[in-house]
Design a protein around this motif. Structure first.
Motif, mmCIF file in Angstrom:
data_model
loop_
_atom_site.group_PDB
_atom_site.id
_atom_site.type_symbol
_atom_site.label_atom_id
_atom_site.label_comp_id
_atom_site.label_asym_id
_atom_site.label_seq_id
_atom_site.Cartn_x
_atom_site.Cartn_y
_atom_site.Cartn_z
ATOM 1 N N LEU A 87 0.813 -1.204 0.000
ATOM 2 C CA LEU A 87 0.000 0.000 0.000
ATOM 3 C C LEU A 87 0.853 1.264 0.000
ATOM 4 C CD1 LEU A 87 -2.700 -0.971 2.658
ATOM 5 C CD2 LEU A 87 -2.752 -1.348 0.185
ATOM 6 N N SER A 88 0.334 2.291 -0.651
ATOM 7 C CA SER A 88 0.909 3.632 -0.589
ATOM 8 C C SER A 88 -0.178 4.580 -0.116
ATOM 9 C CB SER A 88 1.418 4.066 -1.968
ATOM 10 O OG SER A 88 2.428 3.197 -2.431
ATOM 11 N N ASP A 89 0.238 5.630 0.568
ATOM 12 C CA ASP A 89 -0.727 6.584 1.090
ATOM 13 C C ASP A 89 -1.601 7.147 -0.022
ATOM 14 O OD1 ASP A 89 -1.856 8.125 3.177
ATOM 15 O OD2 ASP A 89 -0.687 9.870 2.528
ATOM 16 N N ARG A 90 -2.915 7.112 0.188
ATOM 17 C CA ARG A 90 -3.917 7.643 -0.751
ATOM 18 C C ARG A 90 -3.998 6.857 -2.063
ATOM 19 N NH1 ARG A 90 -6.958 11.649 2.047
ATOM 20 N NH2 ARG A 90 -5.519 12.866 3.333
ATOM 21 N N CYS A 91 -3.442 5.637 -2.088
ATOM 22 C CA CYS A 91 -3.466 4.849 -3.329
ATOM 23 C C CYS A 91 -4.191 3.513 -3.146
ATOM 24 C CB CYS A 91 -2.046 4.614 -3.829
ATOM 25 S SG CYS A 91 -1.225 6.094 -4.434
ATOM 26 N N PHE A 92 -5.146 3.482 -2.242
ATOM 27 C CA PHE A 92 -5.966 2.294 -2.049
ATOM 28 C C PHE A 92 -7.319 2.747 -1.504
ATOM 29 C CE2 PHE A 92 -3.944 3.098 1.981
ATOM 30 C CZ PHE A 92 -4.890 2.794 2.938
ATOM 31 N N ALA A 93 -8.259 1.827 -1.449
ATOM 32 C CA ALA A 93 -9.592 2.142 -0.926
ATOM 33 C C ALA A 93 -9.968 1.128 0.142
ATOM 34 C CB ALA A 93 -10.621 2.133 -2.048
ATOM 35 N N ILE A 94 -10.820 1.532 1.057
ATOM 36 C CA ILE A 94 -11.391 0.630 2.052
ATOM 37 C C ILE A 94 -12.864 0.437 1.724
ATOM 38 C CG2 ILE A 94 -12.009 0.324 4.478
ATOM 39 C CD1 ILE A 94 -9.517 1.838 5.256
ATOM 40 N N TYR A 95 -13.237 -0.803 1.462
ATOM 41 C CA TYR A 95 -14.632 -1.116 1.141
ATOM 42 C C TYR A 95 -15.340 -1.427 2.458
ATOM 43 C CZ TYR A 95 -18.395 -2.957 -1.885
ATOM 44 O OH TYR A 95 -19.579 -3.167 -2.562
ATOM 45 N N GLY A 96 -16.137 -0.470 2.918
ATOM 46 C CA GLY A 96 -16.812 -0.594 4.194
ATOM 47 C C GLY A 96 -16.551 0.636 5.034
ATOM 48 N N ALA A 97 -17.617 1.332 5.415
ATOM 49 C CA ALA A 97 -17.463 2.579 6.176
ATOM 50 C C ALA A 97 -18.070 2.470 7.569
ATOM 51 C CB ALA A 97 -18.123 3.737 5.411
ATOM 52 N N GLY A 98 -18.381 1.246 7.986
ATOM 53 C CA GLY A 98 -18.946 1.041 9.315
ATOM 54 C C GLY A 98 -17.855 0.847 10.356
ATOM 55 N N LYS A 99 -18.184 0.143 11.421
ATOM 56 C CA LYS A 99 -17.261 -0.015 12.546
ATOM 57 C C LYS A 99 -15.976 -0.727 12.136
ATOM 58 C CE LYS A 99 -16.933 -1.978 17.210
ATOM 59 N NZ LYS A 99 -17.664 -2.725 18.276
ATOM 60 N N VAL A 100 -16.104 -1.839 11.421
ATOM 61 C CA VAL A 100 -14.921 -2.612 11.030
ATOM 62 C C VAL A 100 -14.044 -1.800 10.084
ATOM 63 C CG1 VAL A 100 -14.091 -4.716 9.899
ATOM 64 C CG2 VAL A 100 -16.129 -4.807 11.343
ATOM 65 N N GLY A 101 -14.669 -1.156 9.109
ATOM 66 C CA GLY A 101 -13.912 -0.343 8.162
ATOM 67 C C GLY A 101 -13.182 0.800 8.840
ATOM 68 N N GLN A 102 -13.813 1.409 9.847
ATOM 69 C CA GLN A 102 -13.185 2.532 10.545
ATOM 70 C C GLN A 102 -12.055 2.065 11.461
ATOM 71 O OE1 GLN A 102 -15.842 5.649 12.085
ATOM 72 N NE2 GLN A 102 -17.506 4.771 10.843
ATOM 73 N N VAL A 103 -12.209 0.888 12.097
ATOM 74 C CA VAL A 103 -11.114 0.338 12.901
ATOM 75 C C VAL A 103 -9.907 0.067 12.012
ATOM 76 C CG1 VAL A 103 -10.345 -1.653 14.248
ATOM 77 C CG2 VAL A 103 -12.596 -0.628 14.689
ATOM 78 N N LEU A 104 -10.165 -0.526 10.839
ATOM 79 C CA LEU A 104 -9.096 -0.776 9.877
ATOM 80 C C LEU A 104 -8.424 0.531 9.460
ATOM 81 C CD1 LEU A 104 -7.521 -2.593 7.905
ATOM 82 C CD2 LEU A 104 -9.456 -2.403 6.317
ATOM 83 N N TYR A 105 -9.238 1.547 9.221
ATOM 84 C CA TYR A 105 -8.713 2.850 8.818
ATOM 85 C C TYR A 105 -7.743 3.416 9.856
ATOM 86 C CZ TYR A 105 -8.635 7.943 8.436
ATOM 87 O OH TYR A 105 -8.226 9.255 8.386
ATOM 88 N N TYR A 106 -8.131 3.401 11.112
ATOM 89 C CA TYR A 106 -7.283 3.992 12.147
ATOM 90 C C TYR A 106 -6.025 3.156 12.391
ATOM 91 C CZ TYR A 106 -10.789 7.525 13.047
ATOM 92 O OH TYR A 106 -11.647 8.596 12.898
ATOM 93 N N LYS A 107 -6.102 1.850 12.186
ATOM 94 C CA LYS A 107 -4.900 1.028 12.297
ATOM 95 C C LYS A 107 -3.895 1.366 11.198
ATOM 96 C CE LYS A 107 -6.393 -3.045 14.863
ATOM 97 N NZ LYS A 107 -6.339 -4.507 14.933
#
Length: 398
Positions: free
Chosen positions: A309-329
């Motif tokens: 992964l590179s910063d700003r060069c991928f997407a997270i599919y899912g904006a709920g609790k699991v997706g947000q936990v993944l985001y902050y990690k």
């Protein structure tokens, strides 16, 4: 059109918790002209009783008194097949309902003697599609022989072949001296004679469990050595070994298993004339690189995905609790997604300044998509990505 009989061979040993899933996924195929040959390899649990509960006449159970390994059981199954086609399945995996139909249609249309497909691998709370760039027809079909020189991409439970292709192997089927990588050996021998078709989307789920033979390190080192001895004239030896090291299949530790294993591999290299190739030096070189880049060895599996992964060069599919936990990690590692994806988005929203987009609005299919959602919805999201021909994605179970 008369549909040829498909013989499905399933070796099984002490799989009372998974055998129903495997068998049911065969019996529910949309292609119905099949026989299911289950070879019990001396199970000591309730496996045989479970199989005997089935009333379907298409099932044949062969019971061996002693446990002699999956390859022996698989070979016994092959010798008892009657079909025009032979398909291989594992006792803890699961086929999709249209697997046989799709692969046989391709074989009939293109005249292939054998065919395999991509699959979903469930391991350590993560689901990923194998091969990694599963949509690449050039790599996994047109140039399959070149790919096989470096690594295997053909999973046995995805493989179907015509019965007459066995004659090309001179009736030598799965190598009973190999506890691991037997599928690699089998496919190399097959690919030397025929072109193998490929379906570039997953047609089954494979489950790697802690007690699986695929986690046995001693067996792995012996198998690598045997492959080198058997196929030194086919393999790209250096890249073949380097890929096992880079993927952490050859464990980067200092215990006696590793030392013994590397000695076994080195003896095989010396035997086939690669004496200048020092496998221990390669392992040390790779370990040093990991230390310099401050990568913890225990994190290599996650880094296999996140390291791409590179910063700003991928997407997270899912904006709920699991997706947000993944985001902050990921954020604490300096990695932020280009956007969050959802199946439907009625209005413009953001999370921490990152936009939320509908999957229909997003068209960047070259970069990674990380699926961050609860387990009950993972399959749906994976299908959405596969249907839209996304090249790289993995499920991150937190």
């Amino acid at each position: 059109m008369i549909e040829g009989l498909v013989s499905v061979v399933i070796p099984v040993y002490n799989r009372e918790n998974t055998i129903r899933r495997a068998v049911d996924s065969v019996l529910c195929q949309t292609y119905t002209n099949l026989e299911v040959i289950i070879v019990d390899d001396g199970s000591t649990d309730n496996t045989v009783n479970i199989v005997n509960e089935y009333a379907d006449r298409r099932i044949r159970l062969i019971c061996e008194k002693e446990n002699r390994g999956a390859n022996k059981a698989r070979n016994i199954g092959i010798m008892n097949t009657k079909g025009e086609y032979i398909a291989f399945h594992d006792s803890d995996d699961e086929w999709f309902p249209d697997k046989l139909r799709i692969q046989i249609d391709l074989m009939e249309t293109k005249g292939y003697m054998a065919c395999y497909s991509a699959y979903n691998l469930y391991e350590n709370g993560i689901v990923r599609t194998v091969p990694f760039y599963y949509n690449d027809i050039d790599k996994y079909q047109i140039n399959l022989r070149k790919t096989l020189m470096k690594q295997n991409t053909v999973g046995t439970p995805t493989l179907i072949m015509r019965q007459r292709a066995l004659e090309l192997l001179q009736n030598q089927y799965f190598d009973e001296y190999m506890q691991r990588l037997q599928d690699y050996d089998f496919v190399i021998r097959l690919a030397k004679y025929i072109e193998i078709g490929y379906v570039n989307r997953p047609l089954m789920n494979a489950y790697r469990t802690p007690n699986s033979i695929s986690t046995d390190q001693k067996a792995l080192y012996k198998a690598i050595a045997r492959l080198i001895k058997k196929h030194w004239d086919f393999l790209d030896i250096r890249q073949f070994v380097e890929i096992f090291i880079a993927s952490n299949e050859i464990m980067l530790d200092t215990d006696s298993v590793l030392t013994e294993g590397l000695n076994i591999i080195q003896k095989a290299l010396d035997y086939v004339g690669y004496k200048e190739f020092n496998v221990k030096d390669l392992v040390i070189e790779y370990a040093v690189k990991q230390t310099k880049s401050q990568r913890n060895i225990e994190q290599i599996q996650n880094d296999y995905y996140f390291g791409k992964l590179s910063d700003r060069c991928f997407a997270i599919y899912g904006a709920g609790k699991v997706g947000q936990v993944l985001y902050y990690k990921l954020k604490v590692r300096g990695l932020r997604p280009k956007c969050f994806l959802v199946t439907a988005c009625e209005k413009r929203e953001h999370i921490d300044g990152i936009p939320i987009l509908s999957i229909d609005e997003y068209n960047d299919k070259e970069n990674m998509v990380l699926i961050g959602i609860s387990k009950e919805h993972q399959a749906e999201l994976m299908k959405n990505l596969i249907d839209r021909s996304y090249k790289e994605f993995c499920v991150c179970s937190l």
